[in-house]
Motif scaffolding. Structure first.
Motif, PDB file in Angstrom:
ATOM      1  N   ASP A 128       0.834  -1.368   0.026  1.00 44.57           N
ATOM      2  CA  ASP A 128      -0.033  -0.086  -0.036  1.00 44.57           C
ATOM      3  C   ASP A 128       0.814   1.060   0.053  1.00 44.57           C
ATOM      4  O   ASP A 128       0.321   2.378  -0.057  1.00 44.57           O
ATOM      5  CB  ASP A 128      -1.035  -0.061   1.019  1.00 44.57           C
ATOM      6  N   ASP A 130       2.636   4.252  -1.576  1.00 46.82           N
ATOM      7  CA  ASP A 130       2.148   5.195  -2.482  1.00 46.82           C
ATOM      8  C   ASP A 130       3.626   5.933  -2.767  1.00 46.82           C
ATOM      9  O   ASP A 130       3.735   7.055  -2.157  1.00 46.82           O
ATOM     10  CB  ASP A 130       1.171   6.036  -2.464  1.00 46.82           C
ATOM     11  N   ASN A 133       2.892   9.500  -3.882  1.00 50.21           N
ATOM     12  CA  ASN A 133       2.627  10.478  -2.917  1.00 50.21           C
ATOM     13  C   ASN A 133       3.736  10.844  -1.941  1.00 50.21           C
ATOM     14  O   ASN A 133       4.058  12.003  -1.665  1.00 50.21           O
ATOM     15  CB  ASN A 133       1.457   9.909  -1.853  1.00 50.21           C
TER      16      ASN A 133
END
Length: 268
Positions: A128, A130, A133
């Motif tokens: 998960d 990212d 980001n």
């Protein structure tokens, strides 16, 4: 931005565990450096390359290994033309350079003057994570202060602080202290910091400064990459970015957990 993989370790714990295993199921891991062990059917480090190659902001990849494993990495790297390799020249764990020297070796050898993402070659972050980001957060911080660096952390259990480098931060998510494998009563923090650091270009000259000041120190004081982070946060603003966790292929059991996870994802 450039990316540097640290891959000059000797994987002594994993090698010892494989030799001690009586099942024979993991004999294929013998003699393979940890970044190249098969995880979900692919070399561990290839998972990182798959992700990072999608970003135009990453201009070049570098990897530091040792003389013992150099040929294996050169064969693997044939599939990745944007990756360059340098060996630290060592041949066994007793003569290893240590992570900080390896980072500085790469900076000098490849004349790196850009922002540098340093990744431990035996580490994968949970799926998960990212990266887009994360890089955007770094750019935001850079607009405020060009010296900003960005490191990751995840919350570990109380009894696990003795296994990891632990970060203490202020209300602005700036590192105020780094403790290497502290006892839980020595720090209120449970923020474990894996080897996934984004150094600003202005922080790179501090590597040589750090090593020069410690030229007569034992290896343990300059081996782990967290040793430099401990030096860095008092000289440059180091911000933190929370992740959910990571796979650290240290010994055989942690390898099995990592491999099974990615094999299951592969089968979905």
């Amino acid at each position: 931005m450039k990316v540097l993989f640290l891959a000059a370790g000797y994987g002594t714990r994993l090698e010892r565990d494989v030799l001690a295993d009586q099942s024979g199921k993991y004999d294929h891991l013998r003699g393979i450096p940890k970044p190249l062990v098969p995880v979900g059917g692919r070399p561990l480090i290839s998972h990182w390359m798959d992700i990072l190659m999608k970003f135009d902001t990453v201009e070049q990849f570098y990897l530091v290994t040792n003389r013992k494993y150099l040929t294996q990495f050169e064969v693997w790297a044939q599939a990745w033309p944007k990756l360059q390799i340098v060996s630290d020249g060592t041949t066994d764990n007793e003569t290893r350079s240590g992570a900080v020297r390896c980072i500085q070796l790469a900076v000098e050898h490849f004349q790196i003057t850009d922002d540098l993402l340093v990744i431990g070659g035996d580490t994968l972050l949970y799926e998960d994570f990212d990266l887009k980001n994360y890089l955007e957060r770094f750019l935001e911080l850079q607009k405020k202060t060009g010296d900003a660096c960005l490191v990751t952390y995840y919350n570990c259990a109380e009894h696990e602080t003795v296994k990891f480098g632990i970060l203490e931060v202020d209300e602005h998510d700036v590192v105020t202290r780094f403790r290497e494998k502290p006892r839980p009563e020595a720090t209120p923090s449970r923020r474990a910091c894996p080897c996934f650091y984004l150094y600003s270009n202005s922080s790179l000259p501090l590597l040589q400064e750090f090593l020069s000041e410690r030229k007569d120190c034992p290896l343990k004081e300059i081996d782990a990459p967290g040793n430099f982070l401990q030096y860095l946060y008092t000289r440059r603003p180091v911000f933190v970015y929370k992740i959910s966790g990571r796979f650290d292929v240290g010994g055989l059991q942690s390898y099995i957990v990592c491999d099974q996870y990615f094999m299951q994802k592969r089968g979905q």
